[in-house]
Design an enzyme around this catalytic site. Structure first.
Site, PDB file in Angstrom:
ATOM      1  N   HIS A   1      11.956   0.197   6.475  1.00  0.00           N
ATOM      2  CA  HIS A   1      11.587  -1.196   6.209  1.00  0.00           C
ATOM      3  C   HIS A   1      11.820  -2.002   7.484  1.00  0.00           C
ATOM      4  O   HIS A   1      12.946  -2.136   7.948  1.00  0.00           O
ATOM      5  CB  HIS A   1      12.411  -1.766   5.058  1.00  0.00           C
ATOM      6  CG  HIS A   1      11.735  -2.929   4.378  1.00  0.00           C
ATOM      7  ND1 HIS A   1      11.377  -4.072   5.057  1.00  0.00           N
ATOM      8  CD2 HIS A   1      11.334  -3.103   3.091  1.00  0.00           C
ATOM      9  CE1 HIS A   1      10.800  -4.908   4.201  1.00  0.00           C
ATOM     10  NE2 HIS A   1      10.746  -4.341   3.008  1.00  0.00           N
TER      11      HIS A   1
ATOM     12  N   ASN B   1     -10.217   1.167   0.792  1.00  0.00           N
ATOM     13  CA  ASN B   1      -8.759   1.098   0.760  1.00  0.00           C
ATOM     14  C   ASN B   1      -8.341   0.768  -0.672  1.00  0.00           C
ATOM     15  O   ASN B   1      -8.464  -0.368  -1.111  1.00  0.00           O
ATOM     16  CB  ASN B   1      -8.256   0.022   1.725  1.00  0.00           C
ATOM     17  CG  ASN B   1      -6.735  -0.094   1.735  1.00  0.00           C
ATOM     18  OD1 ASN B   1      -6.044   0.515   0.920  1.00  0.00           O
ATOM     19  ND2 ASN B   1      -6.204  -0.874   2.659  1.00  0.00           N
TER      20      ASN B   1
ATOM     21  N   CYS C   1       0.800  -1.234   0.000  1.00  0.00           N
ATOM     22  CA  CYS C   1       0.000   0.000   0.000  1.00  0.00           C
ATOM     23  C   CYS C   1       0.831   1.281   0.000  1.00  0.00           C
ATOM     24  O   CYS C   1       0.318   2.344  -0.317  1.00  0.00           O
ATOM     25  CB  CYS C   1      -0.940   0.000   1.210  1.00  0.00           C
ATOM     26  SG  CYS C   1      -2.190  -1.304   1.156  1.00  0.00           S
TER      27      CYS C   1
ATOM     28  N   HIS D   1      -2.720   7.245   5.072  1.00  0.00           N
ATOM     29  CA  HIS D   1      -3.189   6.150   4.228  1.00  0.00           C
ATOM     30  C   HIS D   1      -4.488   5.577   4.776  1.00  0.00           C
ATOM     31  O   HIS D   1      -4.552   5.165   5.939  1.00  0.00           O
ATOM     32  CB  HIS D   1      -2.127   5.050   4.160  1.00  0.00           C
ATOM     33  CG  HIS D   1      -2.612   3.780   3.554  1.00  0.00           C
ATOM     34  ND1 HIS D   1      -3.106   3.714   2.275  1.00  0.00           N
ATOM     35  CD2 HIS D   1      -2.695   2.519   4.055  1.00  0.00           C
ATOM     36  CE1 HIS D   1      -3.474   2.466   2.005  1.00  0.00           C
ATOM     37  NE2 HIS D   1      -3.229   1.731   3.074  1.00  0.00           N
TER      38      HIS D   1
END
Length: 467
Positions: free
Chosen positions: A247, A374, A168, A341
């Site tokens: 990450h 989403n 995403c 998001h």
């Protein structure tokens, strides 16, 4: 004497910080956004209550327990009745999708948004120097980037990149790639296309953690145009100030909390575990340790350091999670708008709570989740579109974009608004209706009877035969 020493130290820190910021700005190549276009599907692909129910009832592997779980999930999801599904799901082909279904799904999103972007910007496809396409769940040969090049007959020397598996937060990964390429290519144009292939990845099994994706993910995407040509600064709508990618894949729980797998019956899908919110919080904190000093004023950094030191002394016995959640600076001192998001109600609420955001701050993400669901990598740009349609974005404002994705990744960036933004974009037909009085949906009202204990003796095959 001690006070004088402290003042000298404070002045020295401020001077060092100021020089660091100047050096950072000079070494960073400029990255301007000239425009963006989000995808809006046709009305026949809307997932209203009745259509959702019919799609669910087609899945013959589900029992009463799974129906009750889905009802509770959809009711609490924050998603409304105007989101969009892929064509093959609407047509009842979700269990046996064909490659052409996925390619058609991509073509609709790619070419609808790119046609509009080229038309509005006045930039020809042959002028594009860099092309980055990101679709996590579809990797074909030739690549999707090649498909775009073929459609628009782009130049032979265009630098094309096809990203998959980025999840995403892929659009910020693509933009980060563009800003690094801009250091090698002067006065260039770049296109980023961000979307997801949902049609071939609709889950048809009965594992609850994998059914969640069907409730949350919806069709959508966005195409964006960038340049590093300073002569075009007057045409830019946004300027990229800072980008930080984190990450967290070295952590096993984080790596496995959002993953594509096959269940025990061989049905492929996307598993979302309860560890996702924790992974998001931890990766977010790690990211802010780098992004914070770049975007925050010095006085907030000093305040944050002092408060964090005091908290550590008071709570040495506190758990790691508590310490992480306590050590968050006040981002409102460095950002005017929060573009979060729209991955789900829990993610939006979790970010809002940890940052001390108001309902006004969270409104764009919540309304996007309600209207469009989403949309994976394209989701951030629907949130931005909401802010623009509401005329919130004024010249000089700063926007922080906060994204999470499989891996587990937390990618955040800060934009500066270059001019007042007033385009109503994909929100044109409904922006005046938002925010609604209630974000509830009618699923419980229409299907709440499924929770009746007296139904436990009914076979679902019998119900399907009469519905």
């Amino acid at each position: 004497m001690e006070l004088l020493t402290a003042l000298y130290l404070l002045c020295f820190l401020y001077l060092t910080y100021y020089l660091y910021k100047i050096a950072l700005q000079r070494t960073n190549q400029c990255c301007y956004m000239l425009g963006y276009e989000c995808y809006k599907a046709t009305e026949d692909r809307k997932l209203d209550t009745e259509l959702c129910a019919s799609i669910i009832l087609r899945n013959k592997t589900l029992g009463l327990e799974e129906y009750r779980f889905l009802l509770q999930t959809i009711v609490n999801s924050g998603i409304g009745e105007n989101t969009y599904a892929p064509d093959n799901v609407i047509q009842g082909k979700e269990e046996r999708p064909e490659l052409i279904d996925s390619l058609t799904e991509m073509d609709q999103i790619f070419f609808n948004t790119l046609d509009s972007l080229f038309a509005k910007s006045g930039i020809s496809p042959q002028e594009i120097d860099i092309l980055v396409v990101n679709v996590s769940l579809l990797s074909c040969v030739p690549s999707l980037a090649a498909r775009v090049i073929n459609r628009y007959k782009m130049r032979c020397d265009v630098k094309a990149f096809n990203l998959s598996g980025m999840g995403c937060s892929a659009s910020l990964v693509a933009i980060d790639l563009v800003q690094h390429l801009f250091k090698s290519y002067k006065n260039a144009y770049a296109i980023v296309v961000s979307t997801e292939a949902l049609g071939a990845n609709w889950y048809c099994g009965r594992e609850k953690s994998m059914m969640l994706s069907n409730c949350l993910f919806r069709s959508g995407g966005c195409s964006m145009l960038f340049t590093n040509n300073k002569a075009l600064k007057h045409r830019a709508i946004l300027k990229l100030k800072y980008m930080v990618r984190t990450h967290y894949g070295s952590n096993d729980e984080a790596y496995e909390c959002c993953i594509q797998v096959e269940d025990g019956q061989g049905y492929r899908g996307f598993r979302l575990t309860k560890k996702l919110v924790k992974a998001a919080a931890q990766s977010f904190i790690i990211n802010l340790r780098v992004l914070g000093p770049k975007m925050l004023p010095l006085w907030e950094i000093i305040r944050y350091i002092v408060v964090s030191f005091q908290q550590r002394r008071k709570s040495k016995s506190a758990s790691l999670d508590q310490g992480l959640m306590a050590a968050i600076p006040n981002l409102k001192t460095g950002a005017d708008h929060f573009c979060i998001h729209p991955g789900g109600k829990a993610v939006i609420d979790g970010v809002g709570k940890s940052l001390g955001l108001t309902d006004y701050d969270l409104e764009p993400a919540r309304m996007t989740l309600h209207r469009y669901g989403n949309t994976s990598a394209g989701g951030l740009w629907y949130v931005l579109g909401y802010m623009e349609a509401k005329k919130r974005l004024k010249k000089g404002d700063r926007i922080i974009m906060i994204s999470f994705g499989a891996g587990f990744k937390c990618n955040n960036c800060v934009w500066e608004v270059m001019k007042d933004m007033t385009d109503r974009n994909v929100w044109e037909d409904c922006i005046d209706e938002y925010p609604p009085d209630s974000l509830g949906n009618p699923f419980m009202e229409k299907y709440g009877w499924i929770n009746d204990a007296a139904l436990s003796f009914i076979r679902m095959e019998d119900y399907r035969s009469i519905s």
